[in-house]
Design a protein around this motif. Structure first.
Motif, PDB file in Angstrom:
ATOM      1  N   LEU A 198      49.762  25.688 -49.217  1.00  0.00           N
ATOM      2  CA  LEU A 198      49.174  25.181 -50.458  1.00  0.00           C
ATOM      3  C   LEU A 198      47.677  24.935 -50.282  1.00  0.00           C
ATOM      4  O   LEU A 198      46.857  25.336 -51.121  1.00  0.00           O
ATOM      5  CB  LEU A 198      49.877  23.891 -50.879  1.00  0.00           C
ATOM      6  N   VAL A 199      47.306  24.279 -49.179  1.00  0.00           N
ATOM      7  CA  VAL A 199      45.895  23.976 -48.935  1.00  0.00           C
ATOM      8  C   VAL A 199      45.101  25.252 -48.686  1.00  0.00           C
ATOM      9  O   VAL A 199      43.953  25.380 -49.142  1.00  0.00           O
ATOM     10  CB  VAL A 199      45.755  22.995 -47.755  1.00  0.00           C
ATOM     11  N   ARG A 200      45.698  26.209 -48.002  1.00  0.00           N
ATOM     12  CA  ARG A 200      44.997  27.461 -47.734  1.00  0.00           C
ATOM     13  C   ARG A 200      44.576  28.141 -49.044  1.00  0.00           C
ATOM     14  O   ARG A 200      43.495  28.726 -49.130  1.00  0.00           O
ATOM     15  CB  ARG A 200      45.886  28.397 -46.901  1.00  0.00           C
ATOM     16  N   CYS A 201      45.427  28.059 -50.049  1.00  0.00           N
ATOM     17  CA  CYS A 201      45.124  28.704 -51.332  1.00  0.00           C
ATOM     18  C   CYS A 201      43.960  28.030 -52.066  1.00  0.00           C
ATOM     19  O   CYS A 201      43.269  28.672 -52.851  1.00  0.00           O
ATOM     20  CB  CYS A 201      46.363  28.697 -52.231  1.00  0.00           C
ATOM     21  N   ALA A 202      43.762  26.746 -51.814  1.00  0.00           N
ATOM     22  CA  ALA A 202      42.699  26.004 -52.502  1.00  0.00           C
ATOM     23  C   ALA A 202      41.509  25.707 -51.613  1.00  0.00           C
ATOM     24  O   ALA A 202      40.533  25.088 -52.062  1.00  0.00           O
ATOM     25  CB  ALA A 202      43.269  24.689 -53.045  1.00  0.00           C
ATOM     26  N   ALA A 203      41.552  26.144 -50.355  1.00  0.00           N
ATOM     27  CA  ALA A 203      40.551  25.739 -49.371  1.00  0.00           C
ATOM     28  C   ALA A 203      39.127  26.066 -49.790  1.00  0.00           C
ATOM     29  O   ALA A 203      38.214  25.240 -49.638  1.00  0.00           O
ATOM     30  CB  ALA A 203      40.863  26.383 -48.020  1.00  0.00           C
ATOM     31  N   ALA A 204      38.909  27.274 -50.305  1.00  0.00           N
ATOM     32  CA  ALA A 204      37.546  27.674 -50.660  1.00  0.00           C
ATOM     33  C   ALA A 204      36.968  26.757 -51.728  1.00  0.00           C
ATOM     34  O   ALA A 204      35.808  26.317 -51.633  1.00  0.00           O
ATOM     35  CB  ALA A 204      37.534  29.126 -51.136  1.00  0.00           C
ATOM     36  N   ASP A 205      37.765  26.442 -52.748  1.00  0.00           N
ATOM     37  CA  ASP A 205      37.286  25.563 -53.820  1.00  0.00           C
ATOM     38  C   ASP A 205      37.056  24.140 -53.317  1.00  0.00           C
ATOM     39  O   ASP A 205      36.085  23.484 -53.699  1.00  0.00           O
ATOM     40  CB  ASP A 205      38.292  25.541 -54.973  1.00  0.00           C
ATOM     41  N   ILE A 206      37.961  23.648 -52.473  1.00  0.00           N
ATOM     42  CA  ILE A 206      37.817  22.284 -51.949  1.00  0.00           C
ATOM     43  C   ILE A 206      36.542  22.161 -51.125  1.00  0.00           C
ATOM     44  O   ILE A 206      35.737  21.246 -51.314  1.00  0.00           O
ATOM     45  CB  ILE A 206      39.035  21.896 -51.100  1.00  0.00           C
ATOM     46  N   LEU A 207      36.333  23.110 -50.216  1.00  0.00           N
ATOM     47  CA  LEU A 207      35.165  23.050 -49.335  1.00  0.00           C
ATOM     48  C   LEU A 207      33.859  23.234 -50.108  1.00  0.00           C
ATOM     49  O   LEU A 207      32.816  22.711 -49.717  1.00  0.00           O
ATOM     50  CB  LEU A 207      35.287  24.103 -48.237  1.00  0.00           C
ATOM     51  N   ALA A 208      33.934  23.982 -51.216  1.00  0.00           N
ATOM     52  CA  ALA A 208      32.741  24.192 -52.035  1.00  0.00           C
ATOM     53  C   ALA A 208      32.475  23.032 -52.984  1.00  0.00           C
ATOM     54  O   ALA A 208      31.434  22.993 -53.646  1.00  0.00           O
ATOM     55  CB  ALA A 208      32.881  25.491 -52.835  1.00  0.00           C
ATOM     56  N   GLY A 209      33.423  22.091 -53.062  1.00  0.00           N
ATOM     57  CA  GLY A 209      33.272  20.977 -53.983  1.00  0.00           C
ATOM     58  C   GLY A 209      33.400  21.388 -55.437  1.00  0.00           C
ATOM     59  O   GLY A 209      32.848  20.730 -56.337  1.00  0.00           O
ATOM     60  N   ALA A 210      34.137  22.480 -55.677  1.00  0.00           N
ATOM     61  CA  ALA A 210      34.294  22.982 -57.041  1.00  0.00           C
ATOM     62  C   ALA A 210      35.096  22.009 -57.897  1.00  0.00           C
ATOM     63  O   ALA A 210      36.016  21.338 -57.404  1.00  0.00           O
ATOM     64  CB  ALA A 210      34.993  24.340 -57.010  1.00  0.00           C
ATOM     65  N   VAL A 211      34.749  21.946 -59.163  1.00  0.00           N
ATOM     66  CA  VAL A 211      35.508  21.120 -60.105  1.00  0.00           C
ATOM     67  C   VAL A 211      36.821  21.832 -60.403  1.00  0.00           C
ATOM     68  O   VAL A 211      36.819  22.982 -60.853  1.00  0.00           O
ATOM     69  CB  VAL A 211      34.726  20.902 -61.407  1.00  0.00           C
ATOM     70  N   PRO A 212      37.956  21.203 -60.138  1.00  0.00           N
ATOM     71  CA  PRO A 212      39.234  21.891 -60.347  1.00  0.00           C
ATOM     72  C   PRO A 212      39.533  22.129 -61.815  1.00  0.00           C
ATOM     73  O   PRO A 212      39.111  21.373 -62.689  1.00  0.00           O
ATOM     74  CB  PRO A 212      40.257  20.936 -59.724  1.00  0.00           C
ATOM     75  N   GLU A 213      40.264  23.214 -62.065  1.00  0.00           N
ATOM     76  CA  GLU A 213      40.754  23.494 -63.416  1.00  0.00           C
ATOM     77  C   GLU A 213      41.842  22.476 -63.760  1.00  0.00           C
ATOM     78  O   GLU A 213      42.485  21.907 -62.875  1.00  0.00           O
ATOM     79  CB  GLU A 213      41.345  24.903 -63.481  1.00  0.00           C
ATOM     80  N   PRO A 214      42.063  22.215 -65.055  1.00  0.00           N
ATOM     81  CA  PRO A 214      43.161  21.319 -65.443  1.00  0.00           C
ATOM     82  C   PRO A 214      44.494  21.846 -64.912  1.00  0.00           C
ATOM     83  O   PRO A 214      44.705  23.065 -64.818  1.00  0.00           O
ATOM     84  CB  PRO A 214      43.124  21.364 -66.976  1.00  0.00           C
TER      85      PRO A 214
END
Length: 235
Positions: A198-214
């Motif tokens: 699960l974390v691997r799929c979101a890792a790039a966005d998390i590390l980039a500090g991206a605002v998550p989609e709803p």
């Protein structure tokens, strides 16, 4: 950073704490380490066991809620009642802690967990992932290796009867142990999403500090209760 990961899209109630660090020198992949994980396989127990599992993970790891930097929640596809438990719990933790909550397709997380099995393969890989959709149907998605072992989704997620699902160019299959045998393909031993996947799929966005989609659940069809009510009206 410490990430809380939860998923209830399958009969497995999954919770875990995962350490996520940026890629080290000489590597393009972030460093992802599972600190602790709890899994209970019971399609009727999502609501009863998920939060206790999260608290047990925190206790066993010696971490506190304040250490959690982000939450990742599986958004399905999955049955209505079970799926919403994980998403609502993840959202509640994120809101209480003031941290972002990232939703990821649960089938993508299963695919991510298979990548370790692909590292020694030099053959072109196309993976089919299937999970139980009830009503004698499966949720499914298709993935293709883009650089030897990293998989990208090329079709799905969708829901259909196994007999209606064309396995096309798929060379491997993973997912529900009760459903992979419907297909004449070699089986990889990954049945449900793991916290690390699960974390691997979101890792790039998390590390980039991206605002998550709803958080938007992937139900793919109406809940069973709604279908039954329509059937009764049509009698």
């Amino acid at each position: 950073m410490l990430i809380l990961a939860v998923d209830t899209a399958t009969p497995a109630v999954t919770a875990g704490l995962v350490e996520l660090e940026p890629a080290q020198s000489g590597s393009n992949a972030p460093r992802i380490t599972t600190i602790t994980a709890k899994v209970t396989v019971d399609a009727r127990a999502h609501n009863e066991v998920l939060t206790p599992q999260i608290l047990a993970c925190l206790a066993e790891s010696g971490r506190s809620r304040a250490d959690i930097a982000a939450v990742v929640a599986g958004i399905g596809p999955g049955p209505f009642t079970g799926l919403r438990v994980g998403m609502a719990t993840g959202a509640a933790f994120g809101d209480a802690l003031g941290v972002p909550v990232y939703g990821v397709c649960s089938l993508d997380a299963i695919a991510a967990d298979t990548e370790s099995y692909l590292r020694e393969s030099s053959e072109p890989t196309e993976l089919l992932v299937v999970t139980d959709a009830r009503r004698r149907e499966v949720y499914w998605a298709r993935y293709r290796a883009t650089d030897g072992m990293t998989l990208a989704r090329v079709e799905g997620p969708q829901v259909s009867k196994p007999a209606d699902l064309d396995q096309a160019a798929a060379t491997l299959i993973a997912g529900s142990a009760s459903h992979v045998d419907y297909f004449d393909l070699p089986v990889l031993p990954v049945e449900t999403p793991s916290p690390e996947g699960l974390v691997r799929c979101a890792a790039a966005d998390i590390l980039a500090g991206a605002v998550p989609e709803p958080l938007v659940p992937l139900y793919l069809r109406r809940p069973d209760a709604v279908e039954k009510s329509y059937a009764q009206v049509g009698r």
